[in-house]
Design a protein around this motif. Structure first.
Motif, short mmCIF file in Angstrom:
data_model
loop_
_atom_site.label_atom_id
_atom_site.label_comp_id
_atom_site.label_asym_id
_atom_site.label_seq_id
_atom_site.Cartn_x
_atom_site.Cartn_y
_atom_site.Cartn_z
N LEU A 123 0.86 -1.24 -0.04
CA LEU A 123 -0.15 -0.11 0.15
C LEU A 123 1.03 1.39 0.00
CD1 LEU A 123 -2.81 -0.84 2.78
CD2 LEU A 123 -2.75 -0.97 0.18
N PRO A 124 0.60 2.08 -0.68
CA PRO A 124 1.31 3.38 -0.66
C PRO A 124 1.05 4.15 0.59
CG PRO A 124 -0.71 3.98 -1.77
CD PRO A 124 -0.83 2.27 -1.54
N ASP A 125 2.34 4.77 0.81
CA ASP A 125 2.22 5.88 2.23
C ASP A 125 1.22 6.86 2.03
OD1 ASP A 125 4.19 4.32 3.32
OD2 ASP A 125 5.94 5.35 2.51
N PHE A 126 1.19 7.60 0.81
CA PHE A 126 0.00 8.72 0.83
C PHE A 126 -1.19 8.40 1.62
CE2 PHE A 126 -0.33 7.09 -3.60
CZ PHE A 126 -1.60 6.61 -3.71
N LEU A 127 -1.59 6.98 1.76
CA LEU A 127 -2.97 6.66 2.34
C LEU A 127 -2.97 7.25 3.64
CD1 LEU A 127 -3.78 3.14 1.15
CD2 LEU A 127 -4.54 5.51 0.23
#
Length: 212
Positions: A160-164
């Motif tokens: 999962l991307p950190d921007f979440l």
């Protein structure tokens, strides 16, 4: 009933299931100004691929839209009419569903979250499970400031991307049957560390091969 929607202007909930020969939702669906829920949930039993008309954007009261297996041109074990092979584009009118709080686009053979989703400012729950060719999530998800739940089971994700973490209310993500993640205790622990505010559901319905 679908051919006579003009006679049901006060309708608040419309449910359509397993109408596999349906080629398009009628343009007149746009006159249902009181409609709060439009539900097309085919589970695993049926496949549909009707054209969604631009008039859907007139459903300004719509809060819940379920399109599970409702935009799926893929073959099933019985075969599919050749006319259903082509994937229809989501109409621009989808971006006008500004009061939508719940959207489920699961099991449609999609390989990415469609761009109209970024224009749904009140969205609280997004279902995108069983779109097995999804490899990454779009950054525009950070624009959904009300988003609380992401359902991403069996999407082919590896991480999962950190921007979440920029989503202030996100607190629930389902990731079952993403076989690069689900069987790995290391990856699951890392996700929990990186997203401390999120409750994860890693339930593995189909038993991915185990790993460390």
């Amino acid at each position: 009933m679908l051919n006579h929607l003009q006679g049901y202007r006060d309708l608040e909930v419309l449910s359509i299931n397993c109408m596999e020969s349906l080629q398009s939702l009628p343009e007149t669906i746009g006159i249902l100004h009181k409609l709060r829920e439009l539900l097309i949930d085919n589970g695993n039993g049926c496949g549909m691929n009707p054209v969604i008309p631009e008039s859907i954007g007139n459903l300004h009261s719509l809060e819940k839209l379920v399109l599970i297996g409702a935009q799926d041109p893929r073959f099933d074990e019985k075969g599919v009419d050749p006319l259903l092979k082509k994937r229809h584009k989501f109409p621009k009118g989808m971006s006008q569903l500004k009061n939508l709080t719940y959207l489920d686009l699961s099991r449609n053979g999609l390989d990415e979250i469609p761009e109209f989703v970024k224009d749904l400012p009140k969205l609280r729950e997004l279902g995108f499970a069983w779109n097995m060719d999804v490899k990454e999530l779009p950054r525009f998800l950070t624009e959904l400031r009300e988003l609380r739940t992401l359902r991403l089971d069996s999407d082919g994700l590896t991480d999962l991307p950190d921007f979440l973490n920029q989503l202030p209310l996100l607190n629930h993500i389902t990731l079952g049957d993403n076989c690069e993640i689900t069987p790995s205790t290391v990856k699951k622990a890392a996700l929990k560390r990186r997203f401390p505010r999120v409750k994860f559901d890693f339930r593995d319905e189909y038993d991915c091969p185990s790993s460390k």
